[in-house]
Design a protein around this motif. Structure first.
Motif, PDB file in Angstrom:
ATOM      1  N   ALA A  49       8.145 -11.922  59.604  1.00  7.80           N
ATOM      2  CA  ALA A  49       9.218 -12.907  59.844  1.00  7.80           C
ATOM      3  C   ALA A  49      10.268 -12.682  58.851  1.00  7.80           C
ATOM      4  CB  ALA A  49       8.755 -14.348  59.735  1.00  7.80           C
ATOM      5  N   ASP A  50      10.007 -12.306  57.641  1.00  8.80           N
ATOM      6  CA  ASP A  50      11.154 -12.108  56.555  1.00  8.80           C
ATOM      7  C   ASP A  50      11.647 -11.054  56.292  1.00  8.80           C
ATOM      8  OD1 ASP A  50      12.399 -13.115  54.327  1.00  8.80           O
ATOM      9  OD2 ASP A  50      11.028 -12.537  52.503  1.00  8.80           O
ATOM     10  N   LEU A  51      11.082  -9.862  56.616  1.00  8.37           N
ATOM     11  CA  LEU A  51      11.643  -8.556  56.527  1.00  8.37           C
ATOM     12  C   LEU A  51      12.186  -7.911  58.097  1.00  8.37           C
ATOM     13  CD1 LEU A  51       9.544  -7.031  53.730  1.00  8.37           C
ATOM     14  CD2 LEU A  51      11.957  -8.012  53.694  1.00  8.37           C
ATOM     15  N   GLY A  52      11.893  -8.561  59.128  1.00 10.39           N
ATOM     16  CA  GLY A  52      12.237  -7.964  60.485  1.00 10.39           C
ATOM     17  C   GLY A  52      11.246  -6.866  60.866  1.00 10.39           C
ATOM     18  N   PHE A  53      10.109  -6.803  60.372  1.00  3.82           N
ATOM     19  CA  PHE A  53       9.118  -5.669  61.115  1.00  3.82           C
ATOM     20  C   PHE A  53       9.022  -5.976  62.577  1.00  3.82           C
ATOM     21  CE2 PHE A  53       7.739  -4.863  56.610  1.00  3.82           C
ATOM     22  CZ  PHE A  53       7.391  -3.656  56.700  1.00  3.82           C
ATOM     23  N   VAL A 103       6.921  -3.494  45.711  1.00  7.79           N
ATOM     24  CA  VAL A 103       7.027  -4.066  47.152  1.00  7.79           C
ATOM     25  C   VAL A 103       7.222  -5.398  47.030  1.00  7.79           C
ATOM     26  CG1 VAL A 103       5.037  -4.728  48.590  1.00  7.79           C
ATOM     27  CG2 VAL A 103       4.910  -2.490  47.405  1.00  7.79           C
ATOM     28  N   GLY A 104       7.056  -6.255  45.951  1.00 11.03           N
ATOM     29  CA  GLY A 104       7.131  -7.684  45.741  1.00 11.03           C
ATOM     30  C   GLY A 104       8.821  -7.673  45.799  1.00 11.03           C
ATOM     31  N   PHE A 105       9.602  -6.964  45.405  1.00  9.54           N
ATOM     32  CA  PHE A 105      11.309  -7.014  45.519  1.00  9.54           C
ATOM     33  C   PHE A 105      11.738  -6.414  46.521  1.00  9.54           C
ATOM     34  CE2 PHE A 105      10.755  -7.371  40.794  1.00  9.54           C
ATOM     35  CZ  PHE A 105      11.449  -8.507  40.681  1.00  9.54           C
ATOM     36  N   ALA A 106      10.782  -6.177  47.447  1.00  3.28           N
ATOM     37  CA  ALA A 106      11.477  -5.214  49.068  1.00  3.28           C
ATOM     38  C   ALA A 106      12.319  -6.102  49.776  1.00  3.28           C
ATOM     39  CB  ALA A 106      10.292  -4.756  49.792  1.00  3.28           C
ATOM     40  N   ASP A 107      13.417  -5.667  50.262  1.00  2.90           N
ATOM     41  CA  ASP A 107      14.221  -6.263  51.060  1.00  2.90           C
ATOM     42  C   ASP A 107      14.349  -5.705  52.392  1.00  2.90           C
ATOM     43  OD1 ASP A 107      15.659  -3.991  50.434  1.00  2.90           O
ATOM     44  OD2 ASP A 107      17.315  -4.902  49.613  1.00  2.90           O
ATOM     45  N   SER A 108      13.603  -4.733  52.736  1.00  7.67           N
ATOM     46  CA  SER A 108      13.715  -4.333  54.199  1.00  7.67           C
ATOM     47  C   SER A 108      12.353  -3.506  54.610  1.00  7.67           C
ATOM     48  CB  SER A 108      14.907  -3.025  54.150  1.00  7.67           C
ATOM     49  OG  SER A 108      14.633  -2.038  53.509  1.00  7.67           O
ATOM     50  N   PRO A 109      12.025  -3.219  55.604  1.00  9.27           N
ATOM     51  CA  PRO A 109      10.974  -2.567  55.987  1.00  9.27           C
ATOM     52  C   PRO A 109      10.707  -1.253  55.280  1.00  9.27           C
ATOM     53  CG  PRO A 109      11.747  -3.737  57.925  1.00  9.27           C
ATOM     54  CD  PRO A 109      12.562  -3.684  56.932  1.00  9.27           C
ATOM     55  N   VAL A 110      11.705  -0.318  55.458  1.00  2.26           N
ATOM     56  CA  VAL A 110      11.543   0.931  54.868  1.00  2.26           C
ATOM     57  C   VAL A 110      11.137   0.785  53.311  1.00  2.26           C
ATOM     58  CG1 VAL A 110      12.919   3.129  54.586  1.00  2.26           C
ATOM     59  CG2 VAL A 110      13.307   1.808  56.670  1.00  2.26           C
ATOM     60  N   PHE A 111      12.019   0.310  52.780  1.00  2.25           N
ATOM     61  CA  PHE A 111      11.846  -0.059  51.267  1.00  2.25           C
ATOM     62  C   PHE A 111      10.432  -0.381  50.943  1.00  2.25           C
ATOM     63  CE2 PHE A 111      11.554  -1.858  46.955  1.00  2.25           C
ATOM     64  CZ  PHE A 111      12.454  -1.415  46.282  1.00  2.25           C
TER      65      PHE A 111
END
Length: 459
Positions: A49-53, A103-111
């Motif tokens: 929901a948050d990162l758009g996976f 990982v906790g700071f990730a802002d996209s699926p790729v990151f």
């Protein structure tokens, strides 16, 4: 008491205290790696929901970590022998902790997926060295069995605590805190490594690192595990599955030829497999892993699909099995010393197989949670967790000190690969034939492991 006797007593007490500190440090490292493998599963809906996976990419939040972890274990184990345990423990903890925070700071699926893969590589350096530290610090068989039992119990506690802690943190503070809250363990471990471990291991002739061998085996194992993971969703007929499998098998075959004929200082000297205890224990661990390591996922899905439990409630529902795993691991040292590794492993596998058979029968009869999951799960949780300690003792028995890390890397690679095989195979069985049949397969694997342990393992 003479001065000489006093010095001798002080030296023994100091050595015992040092060994206990090494055990605590090894348990901290193992706990960090294992809890991270289980804690993430609860966060998947929030990640989506948050990162758009997408549904296709979401499983890779788990798979990216497991793939890098499984592929790098042999390399990580050998690095401990080549560069020293203290240095590799510090490097592994550093990579693992930094990647966990990323990982906790990730802002996209790729990151997030890249950070998870890097975290897996850190875990591949970290996990074998924790076992190598114990086999070096505890030489006497009974003391080693007890130390490995505690190490296994802490790992079981991490596996059991992961889903519950992940569910609480995700629900209360959000999925990012699942990674932030655990990160300080890495810092504590690094400080402990600098204080507890000597700058250099005791006088051991250090081999050089076989770089070509490391590349071949890491790529080969990664290809095989990738194929197994993909097969659960796409089936073995999918081109990406069989291409990855063929490539992985070919690279592993090239690696074996390289080790046997070309390498001056092999990454995995094939002579290690001439030790009957090492070879037989790893065969049993593979069968045990196929039957057991995928079962927590299946049981969680069963509770959600059939009983309608939420992910958090399913995590809590699995907790009695986790507690039984801790009890089994703590009892395993005594069983191993009393019965010997062979008989202890065979007995524990039989107990685990009985528990899985009870689960299969309970599911087939639509029995309630109390019988199908709680009681049966406590039986197989105790037996399977207890079996790993005598098998670990056997898989590291008779190995020279300069190959402790290698033996640990082989054991962890077999264990991790068997888990990937088991999860893919059991998921396919559950999808096509139902959960009862899948758990019946688990029972058959545990029975086979017990029979092989009884026949092949030395006394």
């Amino acid at each position: 008491m003479s001065a000489l006797t006093t010095k001798h007593v002080d030296r023994r007490q100091g050595s015992a205290r040092q060994s206990q500190l090494v055990l605590a440090l090894a348990c901290l490292g193992s706990f960090s790696v294992i809890i991270d493998a289980t804690i993430v599963s609860i966060t998947l809906p929030d990640l989506r929901a948050d990162l758009g996976f997408t549904p296709a990419t979401l499983p890779w939040a788990v798979n990216a970590y497991m793939l890098a972890f499984a592929g790098g274990l042999l390399f990580g184990g050998r690095c401990a022998d080549v560069f020293g345990r203290r240095r590799i423990l510090l490097v592994g903890l550093g990579i693992f902790t930094v990647a966990r925070v990323a990982v906790g700071f990730a802002d996209s699926p790729v990151f997030l997926l890249i950070a998870r893969a890097v975290q897996g590589l850190g875990g591949a350096l970290l996990m074998p060295v924790t076992l190598s530290m114990l086999t070096a610090a505890f030489v006497e068989p009974a003391a080693r069995a007890r130390a490995l039992a505690i190490w296994s119990a802490v790992g079981a506690a991490g596996a059991a605590a992961g889903p519950v802690l992940g569910g609480v943190l995700t629900q209360v503070a959000g999925w990012r805190w699942v990674f932030f809250v655990i990160a300080p363990l890495g810092v504590i471990g690094m400080i402990g490594a600098m204080v507890v471990l000597p700058p250099r291991d005791t006088a051991v002739v250090r081999p050089r690192l076989d770089v070509l061998g490391a590349v071949l085996v890491t790529a080969g194992i990664t290809g095989v595990v990738l194929a197994i993971m993909r097969s659960a969703a796409a089936g073995f007929g999918d081109p990406t599955v069989y291409v990855a499998m063929l490539a992985g098998v070919a690279l592993i075959a090239m690696f074996a030829v390289h080790q046997a004929f070309w390498s001056a200082e092999p990454l995995v000297p094939l002579s290690i497999f001439r030790l009957r205890s090492v070879t037989s224990a790893n065969v049993v661990i593979f069968l045990l892993g196929v039957g057991f390591l995928g079962s927590p996922v299946l049981l969680s899905l069963y509770m959600q699909d059939v009983y309608g439990y939420s992910p958090l409630l399913a995590g809590v529902g699995y907790l009695p099995s986790g507690v039984a795993m801790i009890c089994g691991s703590r009892s395993a040292g005594w069983l191993t010393v009393r019965l010997g590794p062979r008989r202890a492993a065979a007995l524990c596998c039989a107990i685990g197989g009985t528990g899985f058979a009870c689960t299969a029968v309970g599911i087939a009869l639509n029995a309630p949670y109390f019988w199908s999951v709680l009681v049966a799960g406590m039986i197989f949780g105790f037996g399977t967790a207890a079996a790993f300690t005598p098998l670990t003792v056997a898989a590291t028995d008779g190995v020279p000190p300069e190959r402790n890390g290698l033996a640990a890397g082989v054991l962890n690679t077999v264990r991790q690969t068997s888990g990937a095989v088991g999860l893919a195979a059991l998921s396919a069985v559950a999808l096509n034939a139902g959960y009862a049949t899948a758990f019946a397969v688990c029972a058959a694997c545990l029975v086979a492991a017990g029979v092989v342990a009884r026949i092949l393992m030395p006394h």
